[in-house]
Design a protein around this motif. Sequence first.
Motif, PDB file in Angstrom:
ATOM      1  N   HIS A  45      25.217 -36.126  86.293  1.00 13.41           N
ATOM      2  CA  HIS A  45      23.846 -35.771  85.939  1.00 13.41           C
ATOM      3  C   HIS A  45      23.183 -36.718  84.946  1.00 13.41           C
ATOM      4  CE1 HIS A  45      25.339 -31.760  87.334  1.00 13.41           C
ATOM      5  NE2 HIS A  45      24.117 -31.686  87.808  1.00 13.41           N
ATOM      6  N   ALA A  46      23.966 -37.487  84.227  1.00 14.72           N
ATOM      7  CA  ALA A  46      23.446 -38.174  83.043  1.00 14.72           C
ATOM      8  C   ALA A  46      22.202 -39.013  83.315  1.00 14.72           C
ATOM      9  CB  ALA A  46      24.547 -39.048  82.441  1.00 14.72           C
ATOM     10  N   HIS A  47      22.258 -39.874  84.322  1.00 10.79           N
ATOM     11  CA  HIS A  47      21.129 -40.783  84.573  1.00 10.79           C
ATOM     12  C   HIS A  47      19.909 -40.029  85.104  1.00 10.79           C
ATOM     13  CE1 HIS A  47      23.194 -44.785  84.091  1.00 10.79           C
ATOM     14  NE2 HIS A  47      24.228 -43.955  84.114  1.00 10.79           N
ATOM     15  N   ALA A  48      20.134 -39.063  85.980  1.00  9.67           N
ATOM     16  CA  ALA A  48      19.018 -38.262  86.484  1.00  9.67           C
ATOM     17  C   ALA A  48      18.399 -37.444  85.363  1.00  9.67           C
ATOM     18  CB  ALA A  48      19.493 -37.354  87.609  1.00  9.67           C
ATOM     19  N   ALA A  49      19.236 -36.953  84.449  1.00 11.13           N
ATOM     20  CA  ALA A  49      18.730 -36.176  83.322  1.00 11.13           C
ATOM     21  C   ALA A  49      17.800 -37.010  82.448  1.00 11.13           C
ATOM     22  CB  ALA A  49      19.898 -35.646  82.495  1.00 11.13           C
ATOM     23  N   ALA A  50      18.125 -38.290  82.300  1.00 12.72           N
ATOM     24  CA  ALA A  50      17.270 -39.171  81.503  1.00 12.72           C
ATOM     25  C   ALA A  50      15.921 -39.417  82.166  1.00 12.72           C
ATOM     26  CB  ALA A  50      17.978 -40.507  81.268  1.00 12.72           C
ATOM     27  N   ALA A  51      15.826 -39.108  83.450  1.00 19.82           N
ATOM     28  CA  ALA A  51      14.606 -39.403  84.206  1.00 19.82           C
ATOM     29  C   ALA A  51      13.581 -38.280  84.172  1.00 19.82           C
ATOM     30  CB  ALA A  51      14.963 -39.720  85.659  1.00 19.82           C
ATOM     31  N   ILE A  52      13.976 -37.080  83.737  1.00 26.07           N
ATOM     32  CA  ILE A  52      13.037 -35.955  83.822  1.00 26.07           C
ATOM     33  C   ILE A  52      12.465 -35.607  82.451  1.00 26.07           C
ATOM     34  CG2 ILE A  52      14.203 -35.046  85.873  1.00 26.07           C
ATOM     35  CD1 ILE A  52      15.349 -32.808  84.087  1.00 26.07           C
ATOM     36  N   PRO A  53      11.176 -35.266  82.390  1.00 28.87           N
ATOM     37  CA  PRO A  53      10.551 -34.974  81.097  1.00 28.87           C
ATOM     38  C   PRO A  53      10.890 -33.594  80.552  1.00 28.87           C
ATOM     39  CG  PRO A  53       8.949 -34.745  82.865  1.00 28.87           C
ATOM     40  CD  PRO A  53      10.201 -35.284  83.495  1.00 28.87           C
ATOM     41  N   ASN A  54      11.323 -32.680  81.416  1.00 31.28           N
ATOM     42  CA  ASN A  54      11.545 -31.295  80.988  1.00 31.28           C
ATOM     43  C   ASN A  54      13.028 -30.949  80.903  1.00 31.28           C
ATOM     44  OD1 ASN A  54      11.569 -31.519  83.872  1.00 31.28           O
ATOM     45  ND2 ASN A  54      11.403 -29.308  84.076  1.00 31.28           N
ATOM     46  N   LEU A  55      13.835 -31.919  80.511  1.00 30.23           N
ATOM     47  CA  LEU A  55      15.261 -31.665  80.332  1.00 30.23           C
ATOM     48  C   LEU A  55      15.520 -30.857  79.070  1.00 30.23           C
ATOM     49  CD1 LEU A  55      18.262 -32.385  81.198  1.00 30.23           C
ATOM     50  CD2 LEU A  55      18.110 -34.158  79.439  1.00 30.23           C
ATOM     51  N   ARG A  56      16.396 -29.837  79.185  1.00 29.69           N
ATOM     52  CA  ARG A  56      16.888 -29.145  77.993  1.00 29.69           C
ATOM     53  C   ARG A  56      18.162 -29.839  77.503  1.00 29.69           C
ATOM     54  NH1 ARG A  56      16.956 -23.810  75.879  1.00 29.69           N
ATOM     55  NH2 ARG A  56      14.850 -23.683  76.755  1.00 29.69           N
ATOM     56  N   HIS A  57      19.166 -29.911  78.370  1.00 28.20           N
ATOM     57  CA  HIS A  57      20.424 -30.551  78.008  1.00 28.20           C
ATOM     58  C   HIS A  57      21.356 -30.578  79.209  1.00 28.20           C
ATOM     59  CE1 HIS A  57      21.194 -26.314  77.689  1.00 28.20           C
ATOM     60  NE2 HIS A  57      20.932 -26.194  76.391  1.00 28.20           N
ATOM     61  N   LEU A  58      22.528 -31.168  79.022  1.00 28.57           N
ATOM     62  CA  LEU A  58      23.598 -31.165  80.007  1.00 28.57           C
ATOM     63  C   LEU A  58      24.796 -30.408  79.453  1.00 28.57           C
ATOM     64  CD1 LEU A  58      23.729 -34.833  81.386  1.00 28.57           C
ATOM     65  CD2 LEU A  58      22.470 -32.872  82.289  1.00 28.57           C
ATOM     66  N   GLU A  59      25.543 -29.807  80.366  1.00 29.27           N
ATOM     67  CA  GLU A  59      26.740 -29.068  79.985  1.00 29.27           C
ATOM     68  C   GLU A  59      27.930 -30.019  79.903  1.00 29.27           C
ATOM     69  OE1 GLU A  59      29.154 -25.018  81.262  1.00 29.27           O
ATOM     70  OE2 GLU A  59      27.715 -25.895  82.667  1.00 29.27           O
ATOM     71  N   TRP A  60      28.465 -30.197  78.705  1.00 21.95           N
ATOM     72  CA  TRP A  60      29.650 -31.031  78.485  1.00 21.95           C
ATOM     73  C   TRP A  60      30.867 -30.144  78.699  1.00 21.95           C
ATOM     74  CZ3 TRP A  60      29.128 -36.060  78.465  1.00 21.95           C
ATOM     75  CH2 TRP A  60      30.214 -36.867  78.088  1.00 21.95           C
ATOM     76  N   PHE A  61      31.150 -29.863  79.989  1.00 22.49           N
ATOM     77  CA  PHE A  61      32.122 -28.850  80.385  1.00 22.49           C
ATOM     78  C   PHE A  61      33.537 -29.405  80.277  1.00 22.49           C
ATOM     79  CE2 PHE A  61      34.104 -26.377  84.065  1.00 22.49           C
ATOM     80  CZ  PHE A  61      34.296 -25.230  83.315  1.00 22.49           C
ATOM     81  N   TYR A  62      34.359 -28.729  79.475  1.00 19.31           N
ATOM     82  CA  TYR A  62      35.690 -29.239  79.159  1.00 19.31           C
ATOM     83  C   TYR A  62      36.511 -29.526  80.406  1.00 19.31           C
ATOM     84  CZ  TYR A  62      40.433 -29.518  77.384  1.00 19.31           C
ATOM     85  OH  TYR A  62      41.706 -29.947  77.121  1.00 19.31           O
ATOM     86  N   ASP A  63      36.489 -28.622  81.359  1.00 19.82           N
ATOM     87  CA  ASP A  63      37.287 -28.783  82.574  1.00 19.82           C
ATOM     88  C   ASP A  63      36.947 -30.080  83.310  1.00 19.82           C
ATOM     89  OD1 ASP A  63      39.233 -27.889  84.328  1.00 19.82           O
ATOM     90  OD2 ASP A  63      37.844 -26.763  85.569  1.00 19.82           O
ATOM     91  N   HIS A  64      35.665 -30.459  83.297  1.00 19.27           N
ATOM     92  CA  HIS A  64      35.218 -31.640  84.027  1.00 19.27           C
ATOM     93  C   HIS A  64      35.271 -32.922  83.199  1.00 19.27           C
ATOM     94  CE1 HIS A  64      32.792 -29.037  87.118  1.00 19.27           C
ATOM     95  NE2 HIS A  64      34.097 -28.853  87.177  1.00 19.27           N
ATOM     96  N   THR A  65      34.921 -32.825  81.926  1.00 20.40           N
ATOM     97  CA  THR A  65      34.967 -34.048  81.109  1.00 20.40           C
ATOM     98  C   THR A  65      36.398 -34.548  80.956  1.00 20.40           C
ATOM     99  OG1 THR A  65      35.003 -32.738  79.059  1.00 20.40           O
ATOM    100  CG2 THR A  65      32.861 -33.507  79.849  1.00 20.40           C
ATOM    101  N   ARG A  66      37.342 -33.631  80.933  1.00 18.75           N
ATOM    102  CA  ARG A  66      38.756 -34.035  80.854  1.00 18.75           C
ATOM    103  C   ARG A  66      39.143 -34.847  82.093  1.00 18.75           C
ATOM    104  NH1 ARG A  66      44.091 -31.994  81.959  1.00 18.75           N
ATOM    105  NH2 ARG A  66      43.206 -30.457  83.385  1.00 18.75           N
ATOM    106  N   ILE A  67      38.706 -34.402  83.269  1.00 16.73           N
ATOM    107  CA  ILE A  67      39.015 -35.124  84.511  1.00 16.73           C
ATOM    108  C   ILE A  67      38.240 -36.434  84.587  1.00 16.73           C
ATOM    109  CG2 ILE A  67      38.813 -35.030  87.026  1.00 16.73           C
ATOM    110  CD1 ILE A  67      39.280 -31.984  86.793  1.00 16.73           C
ATOM    111  N   GLU A  68      36.986 -36.417  84.227  1.00 18.94           N
ATOM    112  CA  GLU A  68      36.163 -37.616  84.309  1.00 18.94           C
ATOM    113  C   GLU A  68      36.648 -38.700  83.348  1.00 18.94           C
ATOM    114  OE1 GLU A  68      32.193 -35.991  83.975  1.00 18.94           O
ATOM    115  OE2 GLU A  68      32.420 -34.904  85.876  1.00 18.94           O
ATOM    116  N   ASP A  69      37.075 -38.318  82.165  1.00 16.68           N
ATOM    117  CA  ASP A  69      37.656 -39.296  81.237  1.00 16.68           C
ATOM    118  C   ASP A  69      38.974 -39.856  81.769  1.00 16.68           C
ATOM    119  OD1 ASP A  69      35.654 -39.254  79.334  1.00 16.68           O
ATOM    120  OD2 ASP A  69      36.574 -37.663  78.144  1.00 16.68           O
TER     121      ASP A  69
END
Length: 376
Positions: free
Chosen positions: A313-337
Motif C-alpha cells: 500500500h505504501a506508494h499508493a497511500a502516498a498518492a491519495i489526499p485523504n489518507l488516514r494511515h496504513l496498518e503496520w500489521f505484525y503478522d505481515h511486516t514480519r514476513i515482508e522484512d
Amino acid sequence: MASHTAGGGDEPLVDRVETAVYTVPTDAPEGDGTLTWDSTTMVAVQVSGGGVTGLGYTYGAAATAQVVERQLADVVTGLSAWDVPAANEAMNRAVRNAGRPGLIAGAVSAVDIALWDLKARLLDLPLTRLLGASRTDVPVYGSGGFTTYDEHRLDRQLRLWTEELDIPRVKIKIGESWGRAERRDRERIARARRSIGDAPELYVDANGGYTRKQAVRMARHLDEHGVTWFEEPVSSDDLAGLAEIRAAVAPEVTAGEYGYTLAYFGHMLGAGAVDCLQADATRCGGITVWLRAAALAEAAGLELSGHCAPHVHAHAAAAIPNLRHLEWFYDHTRIEDLFFDGTLDPHGGSIRPGADGAPGHGLTLRAEQAEKYRTG
C-alpha cells in the motif's frame, strides 16, 4: 504459468506470469475475535514484459495461485504493460462466472499489483512518482495485540511500537471467542493503556465478534481508556448495524477490509456505516481499485486507511489526499522484512515510500530466503 511471445512495435507487452506460494509459521499462536491461526500464506505473482519483471502478492489461500495460473495468466499475457486498468478490467470480465469476491479477488489483486510494479520499473520510476504523490510521509499504526497473547507478550509488543519505534498509535484485537470473553477484553484494553501511557492513540479491532448492543456497551469501557478507533464492532456485512453503532458511540467506527469490489465500498459509504473507510489492495482488486475506493471515500468526506500488507500500500497511500494511515500489521511486516530487500522503516510513526529512488514499489524478493517457506 503462462508464457507468450508478442510481436510488433516497441510497446512492452506482458509475456510471462509466474506464481509462488509461501507459508510462514507464526512466531506464537495468533488470534482475534473470530479466528485463530498458526501460519500465514503469501501468494506471490511475477509478471514480465520488456525484459523487466514486476512483483505483486496477496495473503490468503494457496489456491489463489491456481486462479492466477488457470484463469488470469492468459488474459493479461499479450496486453500492453502500460495499460494496467485495461488489464484489470479484462481480468474482472474473465472471472465473472467464477465468483469474483473472495479468493479470486485476491488473485486479481496480486496480478494488478505486479503490473503496476512492472510499469514503474519499465519507466525506472518509484511507483509513487508514477502515480503522483500527494505526500512524502505516510503515517502508520502498530497492529497486532492478538487475543492469544498473554499479558507479558502484549506488553512487549506495545512497548516495541511506542517506545522503541516511536509509533504514536497502536491497535489490539478484542471480541475474543465471538464476544464471549468480554471481561478479558476489558482487562486487556486497560492493560494496553497502561503499557503505552496516556499519549499514544489506542485502537481496538473486534473482527465482527460482538452483537450490536454488546458493542455499544463495550464502547463505554473504550471511552474510559481513550480508545478512538473501534474496528468492525459487528460483522462488516451488517451495514445497518455498523451505522447504528456509529451513531451511538464516541470512538470512530471503521470497516472495509473485506471489500472485494468497488460497489461494496459504495454500499458501505451509502449506508453511513463508517467514520473512516478501510480498504485492502491485496483483496479489492489491486492498486487500481484501491485508488478508486479512496476517491469514493473522499467524495463522501471521509479518509481511507490501508488494511495490512503495508509495503503493497505504501506508494499508493502516498498518492491519495485523504489518507488516514496504513496498518503496520505484525503478522505481515514480519514476513515482508524476511522476504524482501527494500522494506521501509516505521520509526517515528511514518514511512517514506520512494525516498530512495528505487523503481517500482522498491521491493526485491530474497529468493533463497523465501524458498525455505515455499509450498507451491
